[in-house]
Motif scaffolding. Structure first.
Motif, PDB file in Angstrom:
ATOM      1  N   PHE A   1       0.833  -1.206   0.000  1.00  0.00           N
ATOM      2  CA  PHE A   1       0.000   0.000   0.000  1.00  0.00           C
ATOM      3  C   PHE A   1       0.868   1.258   0.000  1.00  0.00           C
ATOM      4  CE2 PHE A   1      -3.532  -2.427   2.453  1.00  0.00           C
ATOM      5  CZ  PHE A   1      -3.898  -3.095   1.305  1.00  0.00           C
ATOM      6  N   CYS A   2       1.891   1.285   0.851  1.00  0.00           N
ATOM      7  CA  CYS A   2       2.757   2.462   0.932  1.00  0.00           C
ATOM      8  C   CYS A   2       3.495   2.698  -0.381  1.00  0.00           C
ATOM      9  CB  CYS A   2       3.737   2.335   2.092  1.00  0.00           C
ATOM     10  SG  CYS A   2       2.967   2.556   3.715  1.00  0.00           S
ATOM     11  N   ASP A   3       4.028   1.635  -0.974  1.00  0.00           N
ATOM     12  CA  ASP A   3       4.743   1.776  -2.252  1.00  0.00           C
ATOM     13  C   ASP A   3       3.815   2.272  -3.353  1.00  0.00           C
ATOM     14  OD1 ASP A   3       7.048   0.929  -0.995  1.00  0.00           O
ATOM     15  OD2 ASP A   3       7.073  -1.067  -1.943  1.00  0.00           O
ATOM     16  N   LEU A   4       2.612   1.696  -3.427  1.00  0.00           N
ATOM     17  CA  LEU A   4       1.646   2.118  -4.444  1.00  0.00           C
ATOM     18  C   LEU A   4       1.267   3.587  -4.271  1.00  0.00           C
ATOM     19  CD1 LEU A   4      -0.988  -0.747  -4.764  1.00  0.00           C
ATOM     20  CD2 LEU A   4       0.355   0.256  -6.599  1.00  0.00           C
ATOM     21  N   LEU A   5       0.973   3.949  -3.047  1.00  0.00           N
ATOM     22  CA  LEU A   5       0.545   5.323  -2.790  1.00  0.00           C
ATOM     23  C   LEU A   5       1.677   6.314  -3.021  1.00  0.00           C
ATOM     24  CD1 LEU A   5      -1.629   4.543   0.327  1.00  0.00           C
ATOM     25  CD2 LEU A   5      -2.466   5.238  -1.928  1.00  0.00           C
ATOM     26  N   ALA A   6       2.871   5.971  -2.582  1.00  0.00           N
ATOM     27  CA  ALA A   6       4.028   6.849  -2.802  1.00  0.00           C
ATOM     28  C   ALA A   6       4.316   7.007  -4.291  1.00  0.00           C
ATOM     29  CB  ALA A   6       5.250   6.310  -2.063  1.00  0.00           C
ATOM     30  N   ALA A   7       4.167   5.927  -5.060  1.00  0.00           N
ATOM     31  CA  ALA A   7       4.396   5.983  -6.505  1.00  0.00           C
ATOM     32  C   ALA A   7       3.394   6.903  -7.196  1.00  0.00           C
ATOM     33  CB  ALA A   7       4.322   4.588  -7.106  1.00  0.00           C
ATOM     34  N   HIS A   8       2.256   7.140  -6.542  1.00  0.00           N
ATOM     35  CA  HIS A   8       1.233   8.028  -7.102  1.00  0.00           C
ATOM     36  C   HIS A   8       1.230   9.392  -6.414  1.00  0.00           C
ATOM     37  CE1 HIS A   8      -0.110   4.270  -8.891  1.00  0.00           C
ATOM     38  NE2 HIS A   8      -0.632   5.040  -9.819  1.00  0.00           N
ATOM     39  N   GLY A   9       2.343   9.721  -5.762  1.00  0.00           N
ATOM     40  CA  GLY A   9       2.514  11.059  -5.219  1.00  0.00           C
ATOM     41  C   GLY A   9       1.943  11.303  -3.838  1.00  0.00           C
ATOM     42  N   HIS A  10       1.538  10.263  -3.128  1.00  0.00           N
ATOM     43  CA  HIS A  10       0.967  10.422  -1.789  1.00  0.00           C
ATOM     44  C   HIS A  10       2.034  10.164  -0.733  1.00  0.00           C
ATOM     45  CE1 HIS A  10      -2.877  10.646  -3.779  1.00  0.00           C
ATOM     46  NE2 HIS A  10      -2.670   9.468  -4.335  1.00  0.00           N
ATOM     47  N   GLU A  11       1.756  10.613   0.481  1.00  0.00           N
ATOM     48  CA  GLU A  11       2.677  10.426   1.597  1.00  0.00           C
ATOM     49  C   GLU A  11       1.997   9.598   2.684  1.00  0.00           C
ATOM     50  OE1 GLU A  11       4.298  14.162   2.956  1.00  0.00           O
ATOM     51  OE2 GLU A  11       4.412  14.904   0.907  1.00  0.00           O
ATOM     52  N   PRO A  12       2.028   8.274   2.535  1.00  0.00           N
ATOM     53  CA  PRO A  12       1.346   7.425   3.512  1.00  0.00           C
ATOM     54  C   PRO A  12       2.127   7.262   4.810  1.00  0.00           C
ATOM     55  CG  PRO A  12       2.379   6.087   1.830  1.00  0.00           C
ATOM     56  CD  PRO A  12       2.593   7.519   1.431  1.00  0.00           C
ATOM     57  N   LYS A  13       1.375   7.148   5.890  1.00  0.00           N
ATOM     58  CA  LYS A  13       1.915   6.764   7.193  1.00  0.00           C
ATOM     59  C   LYS A  13       1.140   5.526   7.589  1.00  0.00           C
ATOM     60  CE  LYS A  13       3.063  11.402   8.707  1.00  0.00           C
ATOM     61  NZ  LYS A  13       3.066  12.354   9.792  1.00  0.00           N
ATOM     62  N   ALA A  14       1.809   4.583   8.230  1.00  0.00           N
ATOM     63  CA  ALA A  14       1.155   3.324   8.569  1.00  0.00           C
ATOM     64  C   ALA A  14       1.300   3.000  10.043  1.00  0.00           C
ATOM     65  CB  ALA A  14       1.743   2.193   7.732  1.00  0.00           C
ATOM     66  N   VAL A  15       0.257   2.373  10.569  1.00  0.00           N
ATOM     67  CA  VAL A  15       0.293   1.809  11.916  1.00  0.00           C
ATOM     68  C   VAL A  15      -0.189   0.373  11.822  1.00  0.00           C
ATOM     69  CG1 VAL A  15       0.008   3.970  13.191  1.00  0.00           C
ATOM     70  CG2 VAL A  15      -2.007   2.693  12.501  1.00  0.00           C
ATOM     71  N   THR A  16       0.347  -0.478  12.671  1.00  0.00           N
ATOM     72  CA  THR A  16      -0.046  -1.877  12.673  1.00  0.00           C
ATOM     73  C   THR A  16      -1.073  -2.178  13.757  1.00  0.00           C
ATOM     74  OG1 THR A  16       1.802  -2.428  14.124  1.00  0.00           O
ATOM     75  CG2 THR A  16       2.167  -2.667  11.753  1.00  0.00           C
ATOM     76  N   ASP A  17      -1.291  -1.251  14.625  1.00  0.00           N
ATOM     77  CA  ASP A  17      -2.192  -1.446  15.751  1.00  0.00           C
ATOM     78  C   ASP A  17      -3.312  -0.415  15.670  1.00  0.00           C
ATOM     79  OD1 ASP A  17      -3.446  -1.490  18.288  1.00  0.00           O
ATOM     80  OD2 ASP A  17      -1.600  -2.157  19.250  1.00  0.00           O
ATOM     81  N   SER A  18      -4.527  -0.900  15.566  1.00  0.00           N
ATOM     82  CA  SER A  18      -5.675  -0.007  15.426  1.00  0.00           C
ATOM     83  C   SER A  18      -5.826   0.932  16.616  1.00  0.00           C
ATOM     84  CB  SER A  18      -6.956  -0.827  15.236  1.00  0.00           C
ATOM     85  OG  SER A  18      -7.101  -1.758  16.296  1.00  0.00           O
ATOM     86  N   ARG A  19      -5.268   0.554  17.761  1.00  0.00           N
ATOM     87  CA  ARG A  19      -5.367   1.422  18.937  1.00  0.00           C
ATOM     88  C   ARG A  19      -4.550   2.694  18.763  1.00  0.00           C
ATOM     89  NH1 ARG A  19      -3.875  -3.158  23.233  1.00  0.00           N
ATOM     90  NH2 ARG A  19      -2.215  -3.293  21.690  1.00  0.00           N
ATOM     91  N   GLN A  20      -3.542   2.674  17.897  1.00  0.00           N
ATOM     92  CA  GLN A  20      -2.720   3.858  17.633  1.00  0.00           C
ATOM     93  C   GLN A  20      -3.321   4.752  16.554  1.00  0.00           C
ATOM     94  OE1 GLN A  20       0.657   1.751  16.222  1.00  0.00           O
ATOM     95  NE2 GLN A  20       1.625   1.583  18.231  1.00  0.00           N
TER      96      GLN A  20
END
Length: 128
Positions: free
Chosen positions: A14-33
């Motif tokens: 997801f991050c690679d796809l979004l970055a390749a389309h000009g977006h700046e993704p941030k990711a968390v693995t825990d829904s509580r965060q």
């Protein structure tokens, strides 16, 4: 953009796809965060898995919708466990978009674009 996903390979995809389309993704693995981080940087879009530990994605979407500062942020639900009624449940929780895994790259990117650039509803002129 905020990605809430507990699978490291999906996060990378997801991050690679979004970055390749000009977006700046941030990711968390825990829904509580997720809520704290979303409040911190107010993402343009939240992409969340439905099957998450602790707080599932449907509940997370409901929490986003009930949060004064986040309720207008578009949400895309993504899940590998697509069964009859899953899309309806995600939409009832407040997701504007639903994508099943394994994702179609073209569909995923076009759904992201549609959420970020909604087509405005034409204004109806007042009756004279």
């Amino acid at each position: 953009m905020l990605i809430v996903e507990d699978n490291a390979l999906n996060i990378k995809l997801f991050c690679d796809l979004l970055a390749a389309h000009g977006h700046e993704p941030k990711a968390v693995t825990d829904s509580r965060q997720a809520l704290d981080l979303a409040r911190e940087f107010l993402p343009d879009l939240i992409i969340t898995d439905i099957q998450l530990p602790h707080v599932n994605g449907l509940e997370l979407i409901r929490m986003v919708r009930s949060d004064e500062g986040l309720r207008e942020v578009p949400v895309m639900a993504v899940t590998a466990y697509s069964a009859v009624g899953d899309e309806e449940r995600a939409r009832e929780a407040g997701a504007q978009s639903y994508v099943s895994k394994p994702i179609s790259v073209v569909k995923f990117v076009s759904q992201v674009d549609a959420l970020l650039n909604p087509v405005p509803v034409a204004e109806v002129p007042a009756s004279v």
